[in-house]
Design a protein around this motif. Structure first.
Motif, PDB file in Angstrom:
ATOM      1  N   PRO A   1      -9.987   2.311  -4.867  1.00 55.97           N
ATOM      2  CA  PRO A   1     -10.432   3.266  -5.887  1.00 55.97           C
ATOM      3  C   PRO A   1      -9.331   4.171  -6.436  1.00 55.97           C
ATOM      4  O   PRO A   1      -9.545   4.869  -7.428  1.00 55.97           O
ATOM      5  N   VAL A   2      -8.159   4.167  -5.787  1.00 63.20           N
ATOM      6  CA  VAL A   2      -7.118   5.125  -6.185  1.00 63.20           C
ATOM      7  C   VAL A   2      -6.014   4.427  -6.998  1.00 63.20           C
ATOM      8  O   VAL A   2      -5.559   3.341  -6.626  1.00 63.20           O
TER       9      VAL A   2
ATOM     10  N   ARG B   1       0.856  -1.198   0.000  1.00 66.62           N
ATOM     11  CA  ARG B   1       0.000   0.000   0.000  1.00 66.62           C
ATOM     12  C   ARG B   1       0.892   1.248   0.000  1.00 66.62           C
ATOM     13  O   ARG B   1       1.895   1.288   0.714  1.00 66.62           O
TER      14      ARG B   1
ATOM     15  N   ILE C   1      -6.357   7.031   0.535  1.00 65.90           N
ATOM     16  CA  ILE C   1      -7.318   8.004   1.094  1.00 65.90           C
ATOM     17  C   ILE C   1      -8.006   7.452   2.352  1.00 65.90           C
ATOM     18  O   ILE C   1      -9.003   8.002   2.826  1.00 65.90           O
ATOM     19  N   ASP C   2      -7.490   6.337   2.849  1.00 66.87           N
ATOM     20  CA  ASP C   2      -7.996   5.724   4.090  1.00 66.87           C
ATOM     21  C   ASP C   2      -9.487   5.403   4.040  1.00 66.87           C
ATOM     22  O   ASP C   2     -10.194   5.575   5.047  1.00 66.87           O
ATOM     23  N   CYS C   3      -9.941   4.954   2.890  1.00 66.31           N
ATOM     24  CA  CYS C   3     -11.372   4.637   2.792  1.00 66.31           C
ATOM     25  C   CYS C   3     -11.709   3.298   3.455  1.00 66.31           C
ATOM     26  O   CYS C   3     -12.863   3.025   3.769  1.00 66.31           O
ATOM     27  N   GLY C   4     -10.705   2.455   3.627  1.00 68.60           N
ATOM     28  CA  GLY C   4     -10.916   1.166   4.310  1.00 68.60           C
ATOM     29  C   GLY C   4     -11.595   0.099   3.470  1.00 68.60           C
ATOM     30  O   GLY C   4     -11.909  -0.978   3.980  1.00 68.60           O
ATOM     31  N   LEU C   5     -11.805   0.388   2.183  1.00 67.53           N
ATOM     32  CA  LEU C   5     -12.501  -0.590   1.331  1.00 67.53           C
ATOM     33  C   LEU C   5     -11.714  -1.891   1.205  1.00 67.53           C
ATOM     34  O   LEU C   5     -12.286  -2.978   1.130  1.00 67.53           O
TER      35      LEU C   5
ATOM     36  N   THR D   1      -2.060   2.697  -5.773  1.00 63.40           N
ATOM     37  CA  THR D   1      -2.082   2.772  -4.314  1.00 63.40           C
ATOM     38  C   THR D   1      -1.963   1.400  -3.657  1.00 63.40           C
ATOM     39  O   THR D   1      -1.181   1.214  -2.721  1.00 63.40           O
TER      40      THR D   1
HETATM   41  S1  SF4 Z   1      -8.822   0.760  -0.608  1.00 63.40           S
HETATM   42 FE1  SF4 Z   1      -6.982   1.819  -1.359  1.00 63.40          FE
HETATM   43  S2  SF4 Z   1      -7.373   3.935  -0.802  1.00 63.40           S
HETATM   44 FE2  SF4 Z   1      -8.820   2.751   0.403  1.00 63.40          FE
HETATM   45  S3  SF4 Z   1      -7.743   2.351   2.353  1.00 63.40           S
HETATM   46 FE3  SF4 Z   1      -7.279   0.633   1.009  1.00 63.40          FE
HETATM   47  S4  SF4 Z   1      -5.352   1.205   0.034  1.00 63.40           S
HETATM   48 FE4  SF4 Z   1      -6.196   3.077   0.879  1.00 63.40          FE
END
Ligand code: SF4
Ligand code: SF4
Length: 354
Positions: free
Chosen positions: A276-277, A233, A239-243, A280
């Motif tokens: 989504p990014v 990561r 963006i710390d979305c946690g998905l 990342t």
């Molecule tokens: S899904 Fe991607 S952007 Fe969201 S917390 Fe996990 S690494 Fe970060």
């Protein structure tokens, strides 16, 4: 904040396709083995069906013994060579691409995944949430598979080479695949209760068997930790979305780490697919931080398996050289072949079989 959208397509459809192909392959092997067993039951009067060597993939202990025997002597034991090559291919896959065998090729992993998904849907409908085992229970339970693995590896690696050879040569080992077939074909009530309980537990707790009990998965988990390629990561663009953590079937907190170093990560790419990014969450080499495309890994996982088992076939090490007459002979006495626990018992078995 403007984010660069992740342009990569998800790989879950391709993964599901590979899983289904391998599951069908195993079902096909099962049908072929059934026909072979019919031949044995008819005492050789019915059509002869070649025993499918792929069934040896279900003899991991015998395969581990063969591997140890090979390391010690340089000889591939004649009884279950396909099992030996399958184990080698799976270890190589785990060493290079983590525990990907579990989420791409293993039929039990596939069934477990589908049961788990079904269970989660049911739980969401009934409880409006998914049941998660508390950490203080989860950790000790996860160690169970390592205890099982420790027990088997200690039992195998404490054997001397002559004792190992004696066991591998024994009629018990020669017909271990036939015995395994009858274990399932004429399943006892107790075994059925155990399997049914595992099924129910897998509905309640996702991947119950794989996460807590499978010693094979424990072995691969060990090699996967040593793998030089991992999910990584990039905290700068995250963006710390946690998905990612939410999508992880192994409950790994992907969003809290820089590199996923976990014996539970099965390289399923669910986390990478939902991120989504752009740039990342990626699969990368640990040392040079080089990104490896998901498609390449899919091809490589299947490719390693096909190449190593293909080498076994081309070098004449896929089929064993036990004749159908020998199989018929062993089959008649098979019920007398209990699991030998000492060299004396193996010796007795060998004499019985002569
Ligand atoms: S899904 Fe991607 S952007 Fe969201 S917390 Fe996990 S690494 Fe970060
Ligand atoms: S960390 Fe990612 S690749 Fe590993 S098991 Fe979880 S979702 Fe799959």
């Amino acid at each position: 904040m403007k984010i660069n959208k992740n342009p990569e397509k998800p790989i879950q459809k391709q993964r599901a396709t590979v899983q289904i192909i391998f599951l069908l392959l195993v079902i096909w092997v099962g049908i072929e083995f059934h026909l072979f067993a019919m031949f044995l039951e008819s005492n050789g009067t019915e059509n002869f069906y070649q025993r499918p060597p792929g069934a040896e993939g279900f003899l991991p202990i015998s395969a581990l013994m063969s591997l140890y025997y090979f390391v010690e002597t340089g000889i591939i034991h004649f009884a279950h060579p396909a099992g030996f090559f399958i184990l080698v291919s799976v270890i190589v896959i785990s060493f290079v691409f983590g525990k990907s065998f579990c989420s791409w090729l293993c039929p039990i992993g596939t069934i477990s995944e589908y049961i788990g998904e079904f269970g989660e849907k049911v739980q969401k409908k009934i409880f409006k949430r998914v049941i998660r085992i508390p950490k203080f229970i989860d950790y000790p339970l996860r160690s169970l598979k390592y205890l099982l693995l420790g027990f088997f590896t200690y039992a195998i690696f404490s054997m001397t080479v002559p004792a190992l050879k004696m066991f591998l040569d024994s009629p018990y080992n020669l017909v271990a695949d036939v015995k395994m077939y009858y274990f399932f074909a004429h399943i006892s009530r107790l075994s059925l209760i155990v399997i049914a309980s595992l099924f129910v537990l897998s509905i309640i707790i996702r991947n119950f068997w794989c996460r807590y009990l499978c010693p094979y998965g424990a072995l691969l988990g060990f090699f996967s930790i040593l793998s030089p390629n991992k999910i990584r990561r990039n905290p700068a663009s995250c963006i710390d979305c946690g998905l990612c953590a939410k999508a992880c079937p192994s409950l790994i907190k992907v969003d809290k780490v820089k590199t996923v170093i976990s014996d539970e990560c099965s390289t399923c790419f669910n986390c990478v697919d939902v991120c989504p990014v752009a740039d990342t969450l990626e699969y990368k080499t640990v040392f040079k931080n080089i990104r490896i495309k998901k498609n390449y890994i899919a091809l490589a996982v299947v490719g390693i398996f096909v190449i190593i088992t293909g080498i076994a076939m081309l070098s004449g090490n896929w089929q064993n050289n036990i004749t159908k007459e020998e199989y018929l002979n062993h089959f008649k006495k098979m019920n007398e072949y209990g699991h030998p626990t000492s060299t004396e018992e193996i010796d007795k078995l060998n004499q019985q079989a002569e």
